[in-house]
Design a protein around this motif. Sequence first.
Motif, mmCIF file in Angstrom:
data_model
loop_
_atom_site.group_PDB
_atom_site.id
_atom_site.type_symbol
_atom_site.label_atom_id
_atom_site.label_comp_id
_atom_site.label_asym_id
_atom_site.label_seq_id
_atom_site.Cartn_x
_atom_site.Cartn_y
_atom_site.Cartn_z
ATOM 1 N N PRO A 517 0.806 -1.222 0.000
ATOM 2 C CA PRO A 517 0.000 0.000 0.000
ATOM 3 C C PRO A 517 0.837 1.269 0.000
ATOM 4 O O PRO A 517 0.309 2.345 -0.279
ATOM 5 N N THR A 518 2.113 1.164 0.316
ATOM 6 C CA THR A 518 2.946 2.363 0.409
ATOM 7 C C THR A 518 3.683 2.679 -0.880
ATOM 8 O O THR A 518 4.480 3.613 -0.911
ATOM 9 N N ILE A 519 3.442 1.918 -1.943
ATOM 10 C CA ILE A 519 4.045 2.272 -3.226
ATOM 11 C C ILE A 519 3.540 3.651 -3.643
ATOM 12 O O ILE A 519 2.329 3.899 -3.695
ATOM 13 N N ALA A 520 4.466 4.519 -3.935
ATOM 14 C CA ALA A 520 4.087 5.885 -4.301
ATOM 15 C C ALA A 520 3.521 5.923 -5.711
ATOM 16 O O ALA A 520 3.955 5.177 -6.602
ATOM 17 N N GLU A 521 2.566 6.807 -5.914
ATOM 18 C CA GLU A 521 1.943 6.919 -7.235
ATOM 19 C C GLU A 521 2.958 7.314 -8.301
ATOM 20 O O GLU A 521 2.839 6.914 -9.455
ATOM 21 N N ARG A 522 4.008 8.064 -7.894
ATOM 22 C CA ARG A 522 5.014 8.478 -8.877
ATOM 23 C C ARG A 522 5.833 7.295 -9.396
ATOM 24 O O ARG A 522 6.476 7.402 -10.446
ATOM 25 N N GLN A 523 5.833 6.185 -8.656
ATOM 26 C CA GLN A 523 6.567 5.010 -9.118
ATOM 27 C C GLN A 523 5.762 4.200 -10.120
ATOM 28 O O GLN A 523 6.326 3.372 -10.836
ATOM 29 N N THR A 524 4.452 4.411 -10.166
ATOM 30 C CA THR A 524 3.599 3.603 -11.024
ATOM 31 C C THR A 524 3.358 4.308 -12.351
ATOM 32 O O THR A 524 3.473 5.527 -12.470
ATOM 33 N N LEU A 525 3.005 3.506 -13.322
ATOM 34 C CA LEU A 525 2.753 4.010 -14.674
ATOM 35 C C LEU A 525 1.457 3.412 -15.198
ATOM 36 O O LEU A 525 1.089 2.290 -14.837
ATOM 37 N N SER A 526 0.779 4.141 -16.037
ATOM 38 C CA SER A 526 -0.271 3.513 -16.820
ATOM 39 C C SER A 526 0.403 2.613 -17.849
ATOM 40 O O SER A 526 1.587 2.761 -18.162
ATOM 41 N N LEU A 527 -0.337 1.659 -18.363
ATOM 42 C CA LEU A 527 0.255 0.758 -19.355
ATOM 43 C C LEU A 527 0.656 1.524 -20.609
ATOM 44 O O LEU A 527 1.663 1.209 -21.259
ATOM 45 N N ALA A 528 -0.127 2.580 -20.943
ATOM 46 C CA ALA A 528 0.226 3.393 -22.112
ATOM 47 C C ALA A 528 1.556 4.111 -21.893
ATOM 48 O O ALA A 528 2.410 4.166 -22.793
ATOM 49 N N GLN A 529 1.754 4.660 -20.702
ATOM 50 C CA GLN A 529 3.027 5.306 -20.399
ATOM 51 C C GLN A 529 4.169 4.298 -20.448
ATOM 52 O O GLN A 529 5.239 4.569 -21.008
ATOM 53 N N ALA A 530 3.963 3.128 -19.845
ATOM 54 C CA ALA A 530 5.002 2.108 -19.827
ATOM 55 C C ALA A 530 5.358 1.661 -21.243
ATOM 56 O O ALA A 530 6.533 1.490 -21.578
ATOM 57 N N GLN A 531 4.361 1.510 -22.092
ATOM 58 C CA GLN A 531 4.613 1.074 -23.474
ATOM 59 C C GLN A 531 5.402 2.110 -24.255
ATOM 60 O O GLN A 531 6.256 1.786 -25.082
ATOM 61 N N ARG A 532 5.154 3.377 -23.932
ATOM 62 C CA ARG A 532 5.806 4.446 -24.686
ATOM 63 C C ARG A 532 7.281 4.601 -24.312
ATOM 64 O O ARG A 532 8.123 4.874 -25.169
ATOM 65 N N ILE A 533 7.621 4.385 -23.037
ATOM 66 C CA ILE A 533 8.992 4.681 -22.609
ATOM 67 C C ILE A 533 9.831 3.435 -22.356
ATOM 68 O O ILE A 533 11.046 3.538 -22.139
ATOM 69 N N ALA A 534 9.207 2.257 -22.369
ATOM 70 C CA ALA A 534 9.942 1.044 -22.009
ATOM 71 C C ALA A 534 11.082 0.781 -22.979
ATOM 72 O O ALA A 534 10.938 0.922 -24.196
ATOM 73 N N ASP A 535 12.220 0.414 -22.436
ATOM 74 C CA ASP A 535 13.392 0.029 -23.225
ATOM 75 C C ASP A 535 14.110 -1.094 -22.478
ATOM 76 O O ASP A 535 14.703 -0.836 -21.425
ATOM 77 N N PRO A 536 13.998 -2.322 -22.950
ATOM 78 C CA PRO A 536 13.443 -2.799 -24.210
ATOM 79 C C PRO A 536 11.918 -2.751 -24.229
ATOM 80 O O PRO A 536 11.298 -2.588 -23.170
ATOM 81 N N PRO A 537 11.296 -2.926 -25.415
ATOM 82 C CA PRO A 537 9.837 -2.867 -25.540
ATOM 83 C C PRO A 537 9.160 -3.906 -24.652
ATOM 84 O O PRO A 537 9.699 -4.979 -24.394
ATOM 85 N N LEU A 538 7.976 -3.562 -24.202
ATOM 86 C CA LEU A 538 7.251 -4.442 -23.287
ATOM 87 C C LEU A 538 6.690 -5.666 -24.000
ATOM 88 O O LEU A 538 6.174 -5.584 -25.117
ATOM 89 N N LEU A 539 6.787 -6.807 -23.311
ATOM 90 C CA LEU A 539 6.072 -8.018 -23.696
ATOM 91 C C LEU A 539 5.098 -8.345 -22.574
ATOM 92 O O LEU A 539 5.484 -8.402 -21.404
ATOM 93 N N LEU A 540 3.839 -8.550 -22.898
ATOM 94 C CA LEU A 540 2.824 -8.883 -21.905
ATOM 95 C C LEU A 540 2.072 -10.137 -22.319
ATOM 96 O O LEU A 540 1.887 -10.391 -23.518
ATOM 97 N N PRO A 541 1.613 -10.938 -21.333
ATOM 98 C CA PRO A 541 0.850 -12.148 -21.675
ATOM 99 C C PRO A 541 -0.605 -11.813 -21.995
ATOM 100 O O PRO A 541 -1.225 -10.971 -21.348
ATOM 101 N N GLU A 542 -1.114 -12.471 -23.005
ATOM 102 C CA GLU A 542 -2.544 -12.376 -23.302
ATOM 103 C C GLU A 542 -3.335 -13.382 -22.466
ATOM 104 O O GLU A 542 -4.540 -13.244 -22.314
ATOM 105 N N GLN A 543 -2.641 -14.394 -21.934
ATOM 106 C CA GLN A 543 -3.287 -15.404 -21.102
ATOM 107 C C GLN A 543 -2.610 -15.425 -19.738
ATOM 108 O O GLN A 543 -1.417 -15.677 -19.626
ATOM 109 N N LEU A 544 -3.381 -15.153 -18.691
ATOM 110 C CA LEU A 544 -2.868 -15.159 -17.328
ATOM 111 C C LEU A 544 -3.332 -16.420 -16.595
ATOM 112 O O LEU A 544 -4.343 -17.022 -16.966
ATOM 113 N N PRO A 545 -2.606 -16.834 -15.551
ATOM 114 C CA PRO A 545 -3.011 -18.032 -14.810
ATOM 115 C C PRO A 545 -4.386 -17.910 -14.163
ATOM 116 O O PRO A 545 -5.055 -18.916 -13.943
#
Length: 680
Positions: A517-545
């Motif tokens: 609960p103490t993770i600061a909001e400034r440390q988090t990203l929307s997925l759109a933000q993460a996709q735009r700045i990620a290096d290397p590019p993001l890979l995400l699963p389409e199927q989760l457990p």
Amino acid sequence: MRDVAGNITMNWSNLVYRFAPQLFRLALFITGNRNAALQRMEQSYRALPEGSTNPEADLIRGLLPRRYARWSWRMKIDADEAARAGMALDRATALLRLLGRYTPAQRLVIGLALLRGMAVEDIAVTLRDDAVDAAGVLQRFRLDAAAALGMLPPAADPSLLLEIDQWLDGRLSDENSLELRRMLLEDEDTRALRDALQQTRRTIEQALPSLFAATLTDEQLEQVVEAVAPQPAPASGKQLVWPSALLGAVVLAIVAAIIFGPHLLSQTGANAQTPQRAADVIEAAIHRFDQPPLHAGVLYERYQVQLDDQQALLERRYDYATPNRMVMRVLSTDANQPPRAAISSDGKSLIQYRYEQQSSRSTPAAVDVHVTPSEAQATLPVLRSFFNSTSLFLDTSYAVDLSALYLGQARQQGATSLGEATFLDRPAYLLSYQAPQLPTRHDTTGQPVRVVLTIDRATYALLDVAVIPVGAAESTTSHPWHAQAFEMSDTAPDSAFQLPSTGQVAERQGLMSPHAPTIAERQTLSLAQAQRIADPPLLLPEQLPSDTMLGLALRLGRWGADRNDNNNIGIFYEGEFQSLVLLPHRLDNSDVTDLGPEQHVGNYRYRFVKTTDPLRAVAAEVYRADGQGEQVNVIFLDSYATQAEREAQLTNVIKSLTPVTMQNLPALESRFPHGSSEQG
């Protein structure tokens, strides 16, 4: 038990299964010798009247011969057996010598009370002897034990000792009780006598069940069966064959009875219920909250947990009715200490966290998180399993919920049913399995164990875990998970689900991670933000457990080689029983011990990573099959799955990995409640 021709009927196996374990322990308590105990048990079964309406009481009475002189007491132990009973050898020997000075009938009374947990008023009924003064025998034994163990001063007043013992037993008159309380308040010596007698009670209640924890080997059990079973009529020319499967069941029943001692008694008669398959009971126990057997009522449960050489208490209150209010606390066994950690949810708008204040902790010790009703319901599954450590965010010192470990191991090892019992006056299922070692991270012995689980029949809560090392003496039974309290009520006030707000409480709007609960909001990203700045590019699963898993994107510069690299993005998914992490690098290379062979699935090559903590996690290094892109490391934690199941689920996750694009972004970000494509 026998028909008119003297042949064995099906009821015979039931009698052996139900009563042999406790009969053998009582017989050993009477005789002090295993061979003599076997003989007494055989004679008791042979003397059982036909058509007995209370076979257990008849068998107990049959342990004593009709005529006997004082028997020779031959019970001896070694230092290891004494240590397992929590005593020095000289004190354990003194206790056994004291027992040897009592008659077999008196030892039976003591055994019924201390091994079987039978109330004094029930002992006379069981023995069908109104002249038996069970309370007097037990009082004499307690006072003799206090003297034999050196707990009393030589000049202690015998009459005062009798009064104190009667008072501790609740048998002292009101007038005398009042006078004794006055003496206890005013006189230090009287208080010392009271403390000595209380300590004596605790010592003998703990030591004697351990010193007389004994099982029958298969050979000894066959000896009992052959000695007791009547021979078939000569005309038949056939011999009775005792099924080996039934022998195994009886041995497991003996193990269960030895493990649980006086607080666990077999169910009979009207309380019995058609047994469920062990696998079904385990699955119901695993899903007791996400697929609840109840839809109303408030559960309160408290467990004592053994963690290495330390103990803790886990307390939970849970409202089965929507919106499923809940509160959980990790407590010290010292009642004077505040909770080590606590969480609560009203199911609608408020989630609270409390941690013990530590000078080294930079995060707040108290956090109140204000959420929407939908967010409260979405995070509830993760909160319910908060203290079983299926998240990389959780401080492992708070991972005291061992139920997941043992239920998972029972599922993996194919636990079998031992029937039903009562525990804390509640009907319960008994399951048993054998494993190469304990499922805890800290078990380095590698010693095979026999484990017996007690699972509540109404709620499927795991009430007790009993462990016996295979091949060791029977008295080494331990209970790493044990219910101290278990209650159901119709309702509870809101205040029962609220944590105190004394001191400074940090207020948060929205919950980034249920485990952090103490993770600061400034440390988090929307997925759109993460996709735009990620290096290397993001890979995400389409199927989760799991369909209920929640996603979170975090900047990982502080974990990488370059702590200022804000383009380093980690993706975390959290569920009730599972967590999934995708990283551009390992969290800690020192955890890696070996790499498996390269494998292929879909568009990816991967190798499983063997780590120093393989109990509930599996990890893999993943590469694009075409050689394009960078390595991604995937870690999957699961509370209940086997290693093969974890690897299969992780393989499915790898197969479904896809680069995040503007086209698939809306579908992928539905897992991320804190952020949308409109942010940033």
